[in-house]
Each structure stands twice: as structure tokens, then as C-alpha cells.
Design a protein around this motif. Structure first.
Motif, short mmCIF file in Angstrom:
data_model
loop_
_atom_site.label_atom_id
_atom_site.label_comp_id
_atom_site.label_asym_id
_atom_site.label_seq_id
_atom_site.Cartn_x
_atom_site.Cartn_y
_atom_site.Cartn_z
N LYS A 19 0.96 -1.14 -0.09
CA LYS A 19 0.01 0.00 -0.09
C LYS A 19 1.01 1.17 -0.05
CE LYS A 19 -1.88 -1.34 3.87
NZ LYS A 19 -1.29 -2.62 3.82
N THR A 20 1.74 1.30 0.88
CA THR A 20 2.54 2.69 1.06
C THR A 20 3.45 2.74 -0.33
OG1 THR A 20 2.64 2.24 3.55
CG2 THR A 20 4.41 3.52 2.59
N THR A 21 4.22 1.53 -0.84
CA THR A 21 4.73 1.63 -1.65
C THR A 21 3.90 2.04 -3.28
OG1 THR A 21 6.08 -0.16 -1.27
CG2 THR A 21 6.06 0.42 -3.71
N ARG A 28 3.67 5.25 11.08
CA ARG A 28 4.09 6.01 9.59
C ARG A 28 5.14 5.41 8.99
NH1 ARG A 28 5.95 11.35 12.64
NH2 ARG A 28 8.20 10.97 12.48
N ASN A 29 5.17 5.69 7.95
CA ASN A 29 6.25 5.23 7.00
C ASN A 29 6.10 5.67 5.44
OD1 ASN A 29 4.77 3.39 5.89
ND2 ASN A 29 5.78 1.50 7.10
N LEU A 30 5.44 6.29 5.23
CA LEU A 30 5.04 7.02 3.94
C LEU A 30 6.24 7.88 3.62
CD1 LEU A 30 3.67 7.05 1.18
CD2 LEU A 30 1.87 8.70 2.29
N SER A 42 -2.48 7.84 6.79
CA SER A 42 -3.40 7.63 7.77
C SER A 42 -3.14 6.40 8.69
CB SER A 42 -4.87 7.48 7.18
OG SER A 42 -4.80 6.24 6.55
N ASP A 43 -1.83 6.06 8.36
CA ASP A 43 -1.37 4.83 9.29
C ASP A 43 -0.91 5.46 10.58
OD1 ASP A 43 -0.98 2.22 10.31
OD2 ASP A 43 0.41 1.74 8.49
N ILE A 44 -1.64 5.83 11.28
CA ILE A 44 -1.21 6.33 12.63
C ILE A 44 -0.46 5.38 13.64
CG2 ILE A 44 -1.89 7.99 14.72
CD1 ILE A 44 -4.06 9.01 12.52
N ILE A 78 -4.59 8.64 -0.31
CA ILE A 78 -4.30 8.41 1.02
C ILE A 78 -3.74 7.07 1.33
CG2 ILE A 78 -5.97 8.13 3.13
CD1 ILE A 78 -7.80 9.73 1.89
N ASP A 79 -2.72 6.85 2.09
CA ASP A 79 -2.15 5.28 2.62
C ASP A 79 -2.97 4.98 3.74
OD1 ASP A 79 -0.74 3.12 2.73
OD2 ASP A 79 1.05 4.22 3.43
N SER A 80 -3.44 3.68 3.77
CA SER A 80 -4.22 3.08 4.89
C SER A 80 -3.41 2.38 5.51
CB SER A 80 -5.65 2.48 4.31
OG SER A 80 -6.05 2.69 3.41
MG LIG Z 1 2.30 0.85 4.89
#
Ligand SMILES: [Mg+2]
Ligand SMILES: Nc1ncnc2c1ncn2[C@@H]1O[C@H](COP(=O)(O)OP(=O)(O)OP(=O)(O)O)[C@@H](O)[C@H]1O
Lengths: 267, 242
Positions: free
Chosen positions: A17-19, A45-47, A40-42, A119-121
């Protein structure tokens, strides 16, 4: 001007997802679009790392939601593209710090000035997922050609349908054509057979992803050959823009491929 | 021959094939069969290779008797396709043999004339009023993680995906691909059945029986029905229930 809000989700964790978020944001920016990527991966986080913007974080999404800063203060401008922004997640809080309606408010604030909000989930089907899809105009489901990932993607698609966000569109990430040819990996057709939603793109397994993630330089931004992940992401960005680009020719059997093209056209 | 006067047999070409009509109400079955045999012997070259629609009128025929007619026809290189009958029991017997009990199209012959089979065909059209009162119809694919539970029969117009489950007190019909888990007759009714256009479940349950399909199952190219036979769940090509 009204941005389109696209949420990238998956069900199963670690499928990319992040990629996908980082690379679609980059590829859209390369097309001259104004893009905001939201993590939004609270708590996980890694985006910011994948986009190479970690060291510039001052404020984050939770700061915005809780009124400690204005939205524009939490928008980190990309080093390479002036119209690409990141709104990072908070590292030290949990999902409950943000609500679905907070996300809708933040995106509504972004809409007038952006072309895309991506938005990254977080993984999973809990609160974080609801937060991420609440503001979505379009949902992208990422899966790997692997039984458990497809199972979870199916589950997520059901939930997206239940939230009346449409069935979503599919990106199959980490395809290894040689393994598919040997029958050791689910083929694109196998995955579509179960999920029965529109195919937005197929991204091959590519070492360049790992290297570029470590360097904080999304592959979509670097030079590319025709069968690379970089090209796959650029093609997906074109498709989001409404251009008819054929799916990367990764599968050996032509029968499957012609079917894929039909799926894409059917959108 | 006196028999040919009292047991009239009509032969007529219709869209669906050849219509054979049995008229006499009171003739015993043996005489009907005898008469049919003579008729076929006489017209064999003309009728050979045809699909047969047999209109038995109000004859009450059992399954074994219909099977005898079927055999007789196939000995003469004809295929019994449809049985039109007024008694519901005869139609039921025909369906048990996998035969159609009504015509798909209109009730006209090749020249567009009305056939005198209206009543029988009409009777076949009426749906058998089964215990469908308490049935649930779901018009969508059931995806992974979902569970549909119902106190009666369940019909799904869509697929049941891996990771999804259907639990019903009665029968379960999946008009689509069944790849998840289905439990029919969930409160103990072992006569419940599970039907699907493509039956490749992760697991099936009927009453307290559990079946796990073979590892490398190739999907059949026809609809299948699972039921309990001799204490075991078995799957077979789907035909209308006896
Ligand atoms: Mg991710
Ligand atoms: N196409 C690809 N080729 C090679 N490696 C990949 C590919 N896509 C993703 N990866 C690698 O897989 C790992 C997981 O990717 P990523 O972090 O994007 O997944 P995620 O879905 O965001 O995970 P999480 O659910 O933990 O947030 C990363 O190490 C990434 O570099």
C-alpha cells in the motif's frame, strides 16, 4: 478546482500500500498534477520514509485534527516536485486520535487546491480503515498474487461495497512472471476470477523498489525499462488520468492478456 | 388391428422435435407400450434420430414405466426429451428421469398451428408450490468474511467466495460459483441439498455431516447438487429432485 480523493487499501498488511501510494503520488506529480499524499497509518507511519521526507516533519495529521497547527503547516513539500505534498501520520499516537469525519474535513480543505489526494491506509479492517476510506471518491485495493492476500482483499472489497464506495479497483503487486508461468503463483486471471473487480494495474516484483524505498526515492521517479515497476506505476497514473494504456505484458499467455485489456476498457 | 383403433397415437412434427401423443385414457400400460412399439416400427425410418416430446395426456405413469418408454425409444434411435402430462405425479416421475416437463417455446407446430397439448403444457408450467414461503433471496456475491444465516432456504444470485459462509435450516441454491462454506439443513435435516452452478467449496455441511472436497478439484462444467447419501455427502450433476 476539485481534487479526486483516492484511498489505497488492502486488508492484508505488507502487500505494498505504502509503495503504491508513494509511487502513484510521484507519477501523478510527474504528469504535472498537484498531489497531496496523506499517511493515515497513525502510529506506524512510513510513507514519509518511502518518499524521503522524514527529516522535514514538524507537524502531522493529528496536530491538524487536534488544532495545534494549520493544515498548510503539516503539508511537506517534496524536494523534487513543487506540487507534490505529504501530510505525515503521527508516530506516537493511535488510530483513535483521528475520526472518519476528521478525514473528510481535512480532504475537503485540500480539494480546492489539489488535483489528487492519495491516502495510504493501515492494514486491517478496523478504525484506521474506516478513517482512510471515509473521504474517498475512489478506492484502490492492492493485493499480491497469493491466496491469503486475495482472501483479505475480497473481504475489504465487501466492506468497501458496504460503505457504498463502489467495489474499488485492483492493483496486483509483486507479480513474478516466471513463477506464474510455472504455475507456482496465482495468475492475474486467477486473482480476477475471485475478486471480480476492475483491474487498474499489475506491478512486477522489482528489486528497484526495495533500493528506492531505502533511499527515499520512489521508483516512478527514476529511469525505467518497459517491464519495470517504475513503468507500471507510470501507466497506472495514466489510467487514473483516463488514458487507455495497456496492462504491462507480463503474462506469457496471450489469451489471458487480451482478457485483461478488456477488463481495463470496461471501466 | 383392433388395438390401433382403441389406442390412438398421434405423431406430429413440432419445433422441438417429434410430438408423440397418447390419447386413450383407460388403456392399460402394457397395451400402450405395445401400441407405441408398433407405431415406432412402422415409422422408424422417418422418426429415427429425432428428439421426442411425449404427450401422455392424463395417463398416470410411474417412473419405471416412463423409463420403459425411454428405453423403447432409444432402441429405435430416438431420444425422449420431454414428457407432457396432466397428472403432477407423472411430471414428477419424468423429472426424476431428468426429462423436461414442458416445452420451452410456444405451443405451435412447424406450420404455426395450435397443438392440442395446451392443457398439459400449461399444467407443467405451474411451479410446484414447495415450501418456498420461508426462502431468502440474496442478489449479490458473498465475499470473504461475510456470513448469511437464515431459518429457511437460501438462494444466492452471485458467487459465494472463499472465506464466506452460508448457514440455512433448509436447502441452499447458489446461482453462481460456490467456493466458500455452506451448511444446509443446519438444524439437523439431512434431506437438505446444496446446489451450485459451480460447486468447488472449501467445505460443505449438511445436517451433522461434513465434507471436504479433494485437494485438486477441477470444477465440473455443469451445475452440481450435493446431498447426503448413505451417511455421506456426495455431489452429482444437478437434476430436479425426485
Ligand atoms: Mg504501509
Ligand atoms: N513490486 C515490488 N517488488 C519488490 N518489493 C516490493 C514490491 N512492492 C512492495 N515491496 C516491498 O514489500 C514491503 C512492504 O511494502 P509496503 O510497505 O509498501 O506494504 P504496506 O502494504 O504498506 O505494508 P503495511 O501493511 O505494513 O503498511 C516493502 O519492503 C517493499 O519494499
Amino acid at each position: 478546482m476539485h481534487a479526486k480523493v483516492i484511498t489505497v487499501t488492502s486488508g492484508k498488511g505488507g502487500v505494498g500500500k505504502t509503495t503504491v501510494t508513494a509511487n502513484l503520488a510521484a507519477a501523478l506529480a510527474m504528469l504535472g498534477k498537484r498531489v497531496a499524499a496523506i499517511d493515515s497509518d497513525i502510529g506506524l507511519r512510513n510513507l514519509d520514509v518511502v518518499m524521503g521526507l522524514e527529516n522535514r516533519i514538524v507537524y502531522d495529521l493529528v496536530d491538524v485534527v487536534e488544532g495545534r497547527c494549520r493544515l498548510s503547516q503539516a503539508m511537506i513539500r517534496d524536494k523534487r516536485f513543487a506540487e507534490l505534498y505529504l501530510i505525515p501520520a503521527a508516530q506516537t499516537r493511535d488510530k483513535m486520535a483521528v475520526s472518519p469525519s476528521d478525514m473528510v474535513l481535512v480532504c475537503d480543505q485540500l480539494r480546492p487546491d489539489m488535483d489528487y489526494v492519495v491516502i495510504d491506509s493501515p492494514a486491517g479492517i478496523e478504525r484506521g480503515f474506516r478513517n482512510a476510506i471515509a473521504p474517498a471518491d475512489q478506492v484502490i485495493v492492492v493485493t499480491n498474487p497469493e491466496v491469503s492476500a486475495v482472501r483479505d482483499a475480497d473481504r475489504i472489497i465487501g466492506l468497501i461495497e458496504a460503505e457504498e464506495k463502489g467495489p474499488g479497483q485492483l492493483i496486483i503487486n509483486r507479480i513474478k512472471p516466471s513463477m506464474v508461468a510455472r504455475g507456482d503463483m496465482l495468475s492475474i486471471a486467477d486473482v480476477l476470477d475471485i475478486l471480480a473487480i476492475d483491474l487498474l494495474g499489475v506491478v512486477p516484483e522489482d528489486e528497484a523498489i526495495l533500493i528506492s524505498s531505502n533511499r527515499g526515492l520512489p521508483v516512478a521517479m527514476s529511469a525505467t525499462n518497459s517491464a519495470s515497476a517504475s513503468q507500471a506505476f507510470r501507466n497506472i497514473a495514466q489510467r487514473l488520468e483516463g488514458n487507455d494504456v495497456p496492462i504491462l505484458d507480463l503474462a506469457p499467455q496471450s489469451g489471458i492478456l487480451s482478457r485483461l485489456r478488456n477488463w481495463v476498457r470496461g471501466e | 388391428m383392433t388395438g390401433s383403433k382403441s389406442t390412438e397415437i398421434r405423431v406430429k412434427g413440432i419445433r422441438e422435435g417429434i410430438l408423440l401423443g397418447l390419447n386413450n385414457h383407460s388403456a392399460p400400460f402394457a397395451e400402450l407400450l405395445q401400441r407405441l412399439q408398433e407405431e415406432l416400427a412402422e415409422k422408424r425410418t422417418f422418426l429415427k434420430g429425432s428428439r421426442i416430446v411425449l404427450d401422455v395426456g392424463d395417463h398416470l405413469l410411474q417412473r419405471t414405466q416412463l423409463a420403459q418408454i425411454q428405453t423403447l425409444l432409444s432402441e429405435n434411435e430416438m431420444e425422449l426429451w420431454t414428457v407432457l402430462a396432466e397428472p403432477a405425479a407423472t411430471r414428477e416421475a419424468a423429472r426424476a428421469l431428468g426429462l423436461a416437463t414442458r416445452l420451452a417455446g410456444s405451443n405451435t407446430d412447424l406450420d404455426g398451428n395450435d397443438l392440442a397439448i395446451g392443457s398439459a403444457a400449461q399444467a407443467g408450467l405451474e411451479a410446484e408450490a414447495s415450501s418456498g414461503a420461508n426462502a431468502l433471496l440474496v442478489l449479490e456475491t458473498i465475499r470473504s468474511g461475510r456470513s448469511v444465516q437464515h431459518e429457511g432456504h437460501v438462494t444466492i444470485l452471485g458467487d459465494v467466495n472463499p472465506g464466506a459462509q452460508i448457514i440455512a435450516r433448509g436447502h441452499v441454491v447458489v446461482w453462481g460459483r460456490l467456493r466458500g462454506m455452506v451448511h444446509a439443513g443446519a438444524s439437523g435435516d439431512a434431506s437438505a441439498v446444496i446446489c451450485a452452478l459451480q460447486l468447488t467449496p472449501t467445505q460443505l455441511r449438511i445436517a451433522n455431516h461434513i465434507a471436504i472436497p479433494p485437494e485438486e478439484q477441477q470444477p465440473a462444467l455443469f451445475p452440481e447438487m450435493a446431498s447426503v447419501r448413505d451417511g455421506q455427502i456426495v455431489a452429482e450433476p444437478w437434476r430436479v429432485r425426485e
